[in-house]
Design a protein around this motif. Structure first.
Motif, PDB file in Angstrom:
ATOM      1  N   ALA A 225      29.591  59.454 -12.119  1.00  0.00           N
ATOM      2  CA  ALA A 225      28.893  60.179 -13.185  1.00  0.00           C
ATOM      3  C   ALA A 225      27.949  59.236 -13.921  1.00  0.00           C
ATOM      4  O   ALA A 225      28.185  58.039 -14.033  1.00  0.00           O
ATOM      5  N   ARG A 226      26.871  59.775 -14.427  1.00  0.00           N
ATOM      6  CA  ARG A 226      25.902  58.981 -15.179  1.00  0.00           C
ATOM      7  C   ARG A 226      26.436  58.745 -16.587  1.00  0.00           C
ATOM      8  O   ARG A 226      26.821  59.675 -17.289  1.00  0.00           O
ATOM      9  N   VAL A 227      26.462  57.485 -17.015  1.00  0.00           N
ATOM     10  CA  VAL A 227      27.034  57.087 -18.299  1.00  0.00           C
ATOM     11  C   VAL A 227      25.963  56.393 -19.131  1.00  0.00           C
ATOM     12  O   VAL A 227      25.212  55.563 -18.615  1.00  0.00           O
ATOM     13  N   LEU A 228      25.894  56.719 -20.406  1.00  0.00           N
ATOM     14  CA  LEU A 228      25.009  56.028 -21.337  1.00  0.00           C
ATOM     15  C   LEU A 228      25.863  55.141 -22.235  1.00  0.00           C
ATOM     16  O   LEU A 228      26.714  55.621 -22.973  1.00  0.00           O
ATOM     17  N   ASP A 229      25.647  53.850 -22.155  1.00  0.00           N
ATOM     18  CA  ASP A 229      26.301  52.879 -23.016  1.00  0.00           C
ATOM     19  C   ASP A 229      25.389  52.690 -24.223  1.00  0.00           C
ATOM     20  O   ASP A 229      24.467  51.888 -24.204  1.00  0.00           O
TER      21      ASP A 229
ATOM     22  N   ILE B 219      14.846  59.498 -34.724  1.00  0.00           N
ATOM     23  CA  ILE B 219      14.407  58.625 -33.628  1.00  0.00           C
ATOM     24  C   ILE B 219      15.071  59.096 -32.331  1.00  0.00           C
ATOM     25  O   ILE B 219      16.197  58.718 -32.039  1.00  0.00           O
ATOM     26  N   PRO B 220      14.394  59.919 -31.557  1.00  0.00           N
ATOM     27  CA  PRO B 220      14.996  60.387 -30.310  1.00  0.00           C
ATOM     28  C   PRO B 220      15.011  59.295 -29.239  1.00  0.00           C
ATOM     29  O   PRO B 220      14.249  58.335 -29.313  1.00  0.00           O
ATOM     30  N   ILE B 221      15.882  59.444 -28.258  1.00  0.00           N
ATOM     31  CA  ILE B 221      15.925  58.510 -27.137  1.00  0.00           C
ATOM     32  C   ILE B 221      14.662  58.677 -26.313  1.00  0.00           C
ATOM     33  O   ILE B 221      14.261  59.782 -25.983  1.00  0.00           O
ATOM     34  N   ASP B 222      14.030  57.571 -25.992  1.00  0.00           N
ATOM     35  CA  ASP B 222      12.798  57.574 -25.208  1.00  0.00           C
ATOM     36  C   ASP B 222      13.137  57.662 -23.717  1.00  0.00           C
ATOM     37  O   ASP B 222      13.113  56.668 -22.997  1.00  0.00           O
ATOM     38  N   ALA B 223      13.522  58.847 -23.292  1.00  0.00           N
ATOM     39  CA  ALA B 223      13.859  59.090 -21.888  1.00  0.00           C
ATOM     40  C   ALA B 223      13.431  60.511 -21.551  1.00  0.00           C
ATOM     41  O   ALA B 223      13.397  61.377 -22.424  1.00  0.00           O
ATOM     42  N   PRO B 224      13.105  60.758 -20.300  1.00  0.00           N
ATOM     43  CA  PRO B 224      12.711  62.116 -19.915  1.00  0.00           C
ATOM     44  C   PRO B 224      13.835  63.122 -20.209  1.00  0.00           C
ATOM     45  O   PRO B 224      15.011  62.778 -20.137  1.00  0.00           O
ATOM     46  N   ASP B 225      13.452  64.345 -20.556  1.00  0.00           N
ATOM     47  CA  ASP B 225      14.452  65.370 -20.859  1.00  0.00           C
ATOM     48  C   ASP B 225      15.452  65.540 -19.724  1.00  0.00           C
ATOM     49  O   ASP B 225      16.623  65.792 -19.952  1.00  0.00           O
ATOM     50  N   SER B 226      14.999  65.381 -18.483  1.00  0.00           N
ATOM     51  CA  SER B 226      15.910  65.540 -17.355  1.00  0.00           C
ATOM     52  C   SER B 226      17.005  64.475 -17.369  1.00  0.00           C
ATOM     53  O   SER B 226      18.118  64.714 -16.941  1.00  0.00           O
ATOM     54  N   THR B 227      16.695  63.287 -17.897  1.00  0.00           N
ATOM     55  CA  THR B 227      17.692  62.235 -18.000  1.00  0.00           C
ATOM     56  C   THR B 227      18.693  62.560 -19.093  1.00  0.00           C
ATOM     57  O   THR B 227      19.887  62.379 -18.921  1.00  0.00           O
ATOM     58  N   LEU B 228      18.201  63.038 -20.223  1.00  0.00           N
ATOM     59  CA  LEU B 228      19.083  63.310 -21.363  1.00  0.00           C
ATOM     60  C   LEU B 228      20.195  64.274 -20.998  1.00  0.00           C
ATOM     61  O   LEU B 228      21.329  64.117 -21.436  1.00  0.00           O
ATOM     62  N   GLY B 229      19.886  65.264 -20.196  1.00  0.00           N
ATOM     63  CA  GLY B 229      20.903  66.244 -19.824  1.00  0.00           C
ATOM     64  C   GLY B 229      21.812  65.784 -18.707  1.00  0.00           C
ATOM     65  O   GLY B 229      22.821  66.423 -18.428  1.00  0.00           O
ATOM     66  N   SER B 230      21.504  64.649 -18.068  1.00  0.00           N
ATOM     67  CA  SER B 230      22.309  64.230 -16.931  1.00  0.00           C
ATOM     68  C   SER B 230      23.404  63.234 -17.280  1.00  0.00           C
ATOM     69  O   SER B 230      24.252  62.949 -16.447  1.00  0.00           O
ATOM     70  N   TRP B 231      23.397  62.685 -18.498  1.00  0.00           N
ATOM     71  CA  TRP B 231      24.477  61.761 -18.848  1.00  0.00           C
ATOM     72  C   TRP B 231      25.759  62.526 -19.035  1.00  0.00           C
ATOM     73  O   TRP B 231      25.838  63.494 -19.777  1.00  0.00           O
ATOM     74  N   PHE B 232      26.785  62.083 -18.367  1.00  0.00           N
ATOM     75  CA  PHE B 232      28.089  62.716 -18.463  1.00  0.00           C
ATOM     76  C   PHE B 232      28.841  62.207 -19.684  1.00  0.00           C
ATOM     77  O   PHE B 232      29.506  62.955 -20.377  1.00  0.00           O
ATOM     78  N   PHE B 233      28.746  60.924 -19.946  1.00  0.00           N
ATOM     79  CA  PHE B 233      29.418  60.308 -21.079  1.00  0.00           C
ATOM     80  C   PHE B 233      28.390  59.614 -21.964  1.00  0.00           C
ATOM     81  O   PHE B 233      27.483  58.985 -21.464  1.00  0.00           O
ATOM     82  N   PHE B 234      28.568  59.739 -23.251  1.00  0.00           N
ATOM     83  CA  PHE B 234      27.783  58.972 -24.210  1.00  0.00           C
ATOM     84  C   PHE B 234      28.778  58.064 -24.908  1.00  0.00           C
ATOM     85  O   PHE B 234      29.637  58.552 -25.644  1.00  0.00           O
ATOM     86  N   LEU B 235      28.693  56.782 -24.668  1.00  0.00           N
ATOM     87  CA  LEU B 235      29.679  55.859 -25.207  1.00  0.00           C
ATOM     88  C   LEU B 235      29.089  55.060 -26.354  1.00  0.00           C
ATOM     89  O   LEU B 235      28.106  54.361 -26.184  1.00  0.00           O
ATOM     90  N   PHE B 236      29.683  55.183 -27.516  1.00  0.00           N
ATOM     91  CA  PHE B 236      29.276  54.396 -28.674  1.00  0.00           C
ATOM     92  C   PHE B 236      30.435  53.474 -29.003  1.00  0.00           C
ATOM     93  O   PHE B 236      31.319  53.839 -29.764  1.00  0.00           O
ATOM     94  N   PHE B 237      30.489  52.329 -28.393  1.00  0.00           N
ATOM     95  CA  PHE B 237      31.591  51.385 -28.601  1.00  0.00           C
ATOM     96  C   PHE B 237      31.041  50.107 -29.147  1.00  0.00           C
ATOM     97  O   PHE B 237      30.187  49.495 -28.703  1.00  0.00           O
TER      98      PHE B 237
END
Length: 146
Positions: A73-77, A128-146
């Protein structure tokens, strides 16, 4: 850098008092994180060297227990720091990790340390939105704020 500032960013109790205050402004926290990156003690506090901060180990246990079948799965750290969370995720089999980190010095470390697919050197927030294509934003399975 003053010795007192270095001490505040090197010792866990002083660190909590300076960087992790609930009343700290965004600008002040970013200045302190920049200084923290410059003096290089982030991993000493958050890494396993001192065995103080257990966030990455706890995250690894949770991810293995709840999402063992999701390692592709696609993960955003988010707030990736020096990549300690990314390293932990890689060690348990995650291969599709992106990093979001506002501190430029930390992103330099990220590029050398973890096999992130994409590293975004920016802050995020309400205005301040994330500078990534909308298609990327919807593909992250996990958003990790650690």
């Amino acid at each position: 850098m003053a010795s007192q500032e270095k001490d505040a960013l090197s010792e866990p109790n002083a660190l909590e008092e300076s960087v992790l205050r609930p009343d700290i402004s965004h600008k002040e926290s970013q200045n302190l994180y920049n200084k923290w990156a410059e003096i290089g003690t982030y991993d000493d506090i958050h890494g396993s060297k001192r065995n103080i901060y257990k966030g990455q180990e706890m995250l690894g246990e949770i991810m293995e227990k709840l999402f063992a079948d999701k390692t592709s799965a696609r993960v955003l750290d988010a707030g990736a720091g020096t990549g300690l969370t990314g390293e932990k995720l890689e060690s348990i089999g995650y291969t599709n990790i992106d990093a979001l980190e506002p501190i430029a010095k930390f992103t330099e470390t990220l590029k050398q340390r973890v096999n992130y697919r994409r590293i975004m050197n920016q802050a995020v927030g309400i205005d301040i939105p994330i500078d990534a294509p909308d298609s990327t934003l919807g593909s992250w399975f996990f958003f990790l704020f650690f």
